[in-house]
Motif scaffolding. Structure first.
Motif, mmCIF file in Angstrom:
data_model
loop_
_atom_site.group_PDB
_atom_site.id
_atom_site.type_symbol
_atom_site.label_atom_id
_atom_site.label_comp_id
_atom_site.label_asym_id
_atom_site.label_seq_id
_atom_site.Cartn_x
_atom_site.Cartn_y
_atom_site.Cartn_z
ATOM 1 N N GLY A 132 0.815 -1.205 0.000
ATOM 2 C CA GLY A 132 0.000 0.000 0.000
ATOM 3 C C GLY A 132 0.850 1.257 0.000
ATOM 4 O O GLY A 132 1.944 1.290 0.563
ATOM 5 N N ASP A 133 0.339 2.304 -0.650
ATOM 6 C CA ASP A 133 0.991 3.612 -0.641
ATOM 7 C C ASP A 133 0.480 4.371 0.579
ATOM 8 O O ASP A 133 -0.637 4.891 0.580
ATOM 9 C CB ASP A 133 0.656 4.370 -1.931
ATOM 10 N N LEU A 134 1.281 4.432 1.624
ATOM 11 C CA LEU A 134 0.839 5.022 2.889
ATOM 12 C C LEU A 134 0.533 6.505 2.755
ATOM 13 O O LEU A 134 -0.249 7.054 3.539
ATOM 14 C CB LEU A 134 1.907 4.806 3.967
ATOM 15 N N ASP A 135 1.139 7.169 1.772
ATOM 16 C CA ASP A 135 0.904 8.598 1.574
ATOM 17 C C ASP A 135 -0.281 8.875 0.659
ATOM 18 O O ASP A 135 -0.691 10.029 0.519
ATOM 19 C CB ASP A 135 2.151 9.275 0.982
ATOM 20 N N ASN A 136 -0.804 7.842 0.022
ATOM 21 C CA ASN A 136 -1.844 8.095 -0.973
ATOM 22 C C ASN A 136 -2.788 6.902 -1.084
ATOM 23 O O ASN A 136 -2.921 6.293 -2.139
ATOM 24 C CB ASN A 136 -1.204 8.397 -2.334
ATOM 25 N N ARG A 137 -3.423 6.566 0.020
ATOM 26 C CA ARG A 137 -4.368 5.455 0.014
ATOM 27 C C ARG A 137 -5.561 5.787 -0.877
ATOM 28 O O ARG A 137 -5.956 6.948 -0.958
ATOM 29 C CB ARG A 137 -4.854 5.174 1.444
ATOM 30 N N PRO A 138 -6.164 4.809 -1.571
ATOM 31 C CA PRO A 138 -5.900 3.370 -1.506
ATOM 32 C C PRO A 138 -4.910 2.878 -2.566
ATOM 33 O O PRO A 138 -4.862 1.688 -2.855
ATOM 34 C CB PRO A 138 -7.290 2.787 -1.768
#
Length: 562
Positions: free
Chosen positions: A463-469
């Motif tokens: 997952g992209d923690l800065d740009n969920r989902p």
């Protein structure tokens, strides 16, 4: 906060914008269709980027250009100035050509690189600490002591190990003597032998302890000398950590963001109430917050915004040259919630229910489970804002039976979904999914012609923690993701393929289709990794598993409608 930069608004040619109506509300920054005015602004900015020679920055678009390839997110903000004239502001995320300031673009909210800034002064101190650490770690005397300690440790272990082996031989020999002599010697003679063997054993143990103590003393002597260096290193590292944390906190307090009412809020205050607790790295450096900050400082009224990617994509994310993208959620959403207070925004599309009027078709049903054909736009399970879903509809259909979700499809994906009606069926079919004995096949329409006939994609995902989902390709921390695929049909500018996912990662097929190391062809209608359309052209067309009760092999097919 920077307040004294020159006015760098670019005014529209009246001929270009004649007849274009202004939007009634400001852009919802996290999901939008660019307004015509932002499209004109972006086209002009992209023309500048293509022709400019001012920026010594390698976007990865020209061969044999020096420097590390770094694509960039750019943004435009259509504004009205204090006199009502219409124009736009331009910005880039982060730094460009190793600088925060360029003539055509708005400045950063806080320029940590400006001359005599506290950041540069503290950075100088931190760099000096780093140098001191390196000097100690590379000191010849320190390195010699470390090498001596390593060699001595190896030598001591070898001698101690050899001594242990000899002790084992001696012990076995004593045991053998006891056994052989017991039936030969008299009782007194055997007692004398036993006393001798005990003294022999004690002597061995004493000699072993002498050897161990000898080596330990030598190692302790070197360790004592080493500790002087290592304590200095640790003290410097502790000082560095403390100064870095203090500097970070000072930066957070100096990034101060405005809204239209000139209300100020620091980066630290903005993120203190979020799940992060503190700002993530590079928060406040994105294009849209910089644009709004400049507009509010100079009395401009925000009309519409848009962001686009320029250059080669990063290795992990999916970014397409010249393509529009929403503002990121992790770093920008908390900031923009403050900055856009009091500004009427376009409808948040995440509050809409695109599946509301779409039928949920029952493909098969018995006492154990139900198989449905989920339409694109319908959630598998209830969301935060939208409750309508496969789950809630089956709740209504089943009455007193609780639907037990086994697997899910993305809201935008259509196709086959199996839902259990009993705990036993749920456990059995779920086990089949976990063991990957369920056969799933998807059909997708890709946004360009693929020349290959098929293959396997093995890009690990996280997952992209800065740009969920959104998801990222990550070879270090990503989870294994395997997809087989086959070309089914080619048209003028699209390719229809079959996908067989052998793992079930979030957005696996969408990422494997869109990423440049995958097929480099986003699925048509993919608003996260490609370009939005009337729907996501991805359909779960085939599903095979074993009946949880009869153990019969079952197969279900629903053809795509595209």
């Amino acid at each position: 906060m920077i307040t004294n930069s020159p006015n760098i608004i670019t005014y529209f040619s009246q001929a270009l914008i004649k007849g274009i109506a202004l939007p009634e509300k400001f852009t919802f920054p996290f999901f939008y269709e660019p307004h015509e005015l932002t499209k004109i602004a972006v086209e002009e900015l992209q023309c500048y980027l293509e022709s400019q020679t001012d920026l010594d920055h390698n976007f990865g678009l020209k061969e044999n250009q020096n420097g590390i390839v770094i694509g960039k997110m750019f943004g435009v903000l259509v504004v009205k100035d204090a006199e009502g004239k219409l124009g736009y502001l331009s910005a880039f995320s982060g730094k460009l050509a190793d600088s925060n300031n360029h003539e055509k673009f708005v400045p950063p909210v806080f320029d940590m690189l400006m001359e005599d800034s506290f950041f540069l002064k503290e950075q100088y101190i931190l760099n000096d600490i780093n140098k001191q650490v390196i000097d100690i770690e590379e000191d010849e005397s320190y390195l010699k002591l470390k090498k001596d300690y390593e060699n001595l440790t190896t030598k001591s272990l070898q001698e101690i190990d050899a001594f242990k082996k000899q002790l084992k031989i001696n012990k076995d020999d004593r045991k053998k003597q006891r056994k052989e002599q017991k039936s030969i010697l008299s009782e007194q003679e055997y007692a004398d032998l036993e006393a001798y063997l005990i003294r022999y054993s004690l002597h061995d143990k004493h000699q072993f302890n002498l050897v161990v103590n000898k080596w330990q003393q030598q190692l302790d002597d070197i360790k004592s000398e080493l500790s002087i260096y290592e304590e200095n290193i640790e003290a410097l590292k502790k000082e560095r950590r403390e100064k870095s944390a203090a500097l970070q906190q000072q930066l957070f307090e100096n990034y101060v963001f405005l809204n239209k009412d000139k209300q100020e809020k620091s980066l630290y205050a903005i993120f203190s109430d979020t799940v992060f607790g503190k700002p993530p790295a590079a928060a406040g450096e994105c294009a849209t917050p910089k644009l709004l900050q400049y507009a509010f400082l100079h009395g401009h009224t925000p009309i519409a915004m848009a962001e686009f990617w320029w250059g080669a994509p990063p290795k992990s994310e999916i970014r397409k040259h010249k393509q529009f993208y929403p503002a990121c959620t992790g770093k920008c959403k908390p900031i923009l919630e403050h900055m856009l207070q009091g500004i009427e925004l376009e409808q948040n599309p995440f509050l809409d229910n695109p599946g509301q009027d779409k039928k949920l078709e029952v493909v098969y049903e018995d006492d154990s489970f139900i198989v449905v054909n989920k339409p694109s736009g319908l959630l598998s399970v209830p969301g935060i804002a939208v409750q309508d879903s496969v789950y809630t509809r089956l709740q209504y259909l089943f009455g007193n039976i609780e639907p037990l979700i086994i697997h899910r499809l993305d809201m935008a994906t259509s196709g086959l979904l199996v839902v259990a009606k009993t705990k036993e069926a749920h456990k059995d079919i779920q086990r089949q999914f976990i063991k990957r004995t369920v056969n799933k096949r998807y059909t997708a329409l890709l946004s360009k012609v693929i020349e290959q006939e098929g293959g396997e994609i093995t890009l690990p995902l996280r997952g992209d923690l800065d740009n969920r989902p959104s998801q990222l390709v990550c070879f270090e921390f990503g989870k294994k993701a395997v997809t087989h695929w086959k070309t089914i049909e080619r048209k003028e500018d699209t390719t229809k393929v079959h996908f067989w996912p052998h793992t079930g990662r979030t957005h696996q097929l969408r990422m494997h289709a869109a990423h440049e190391l995958g097929l480099n062809a986003p699925i048509v209608g993919d608003d996260l990794y490609g370009t939005a359309s009337d729907r996501l052209y991805l359909h779960a067309a085939h599903l095979e598993f074993v009946h949880p009760v009869s153990k019969e092999a079952l197969s279900f097919d629903v053809e795509e409608d595209f």
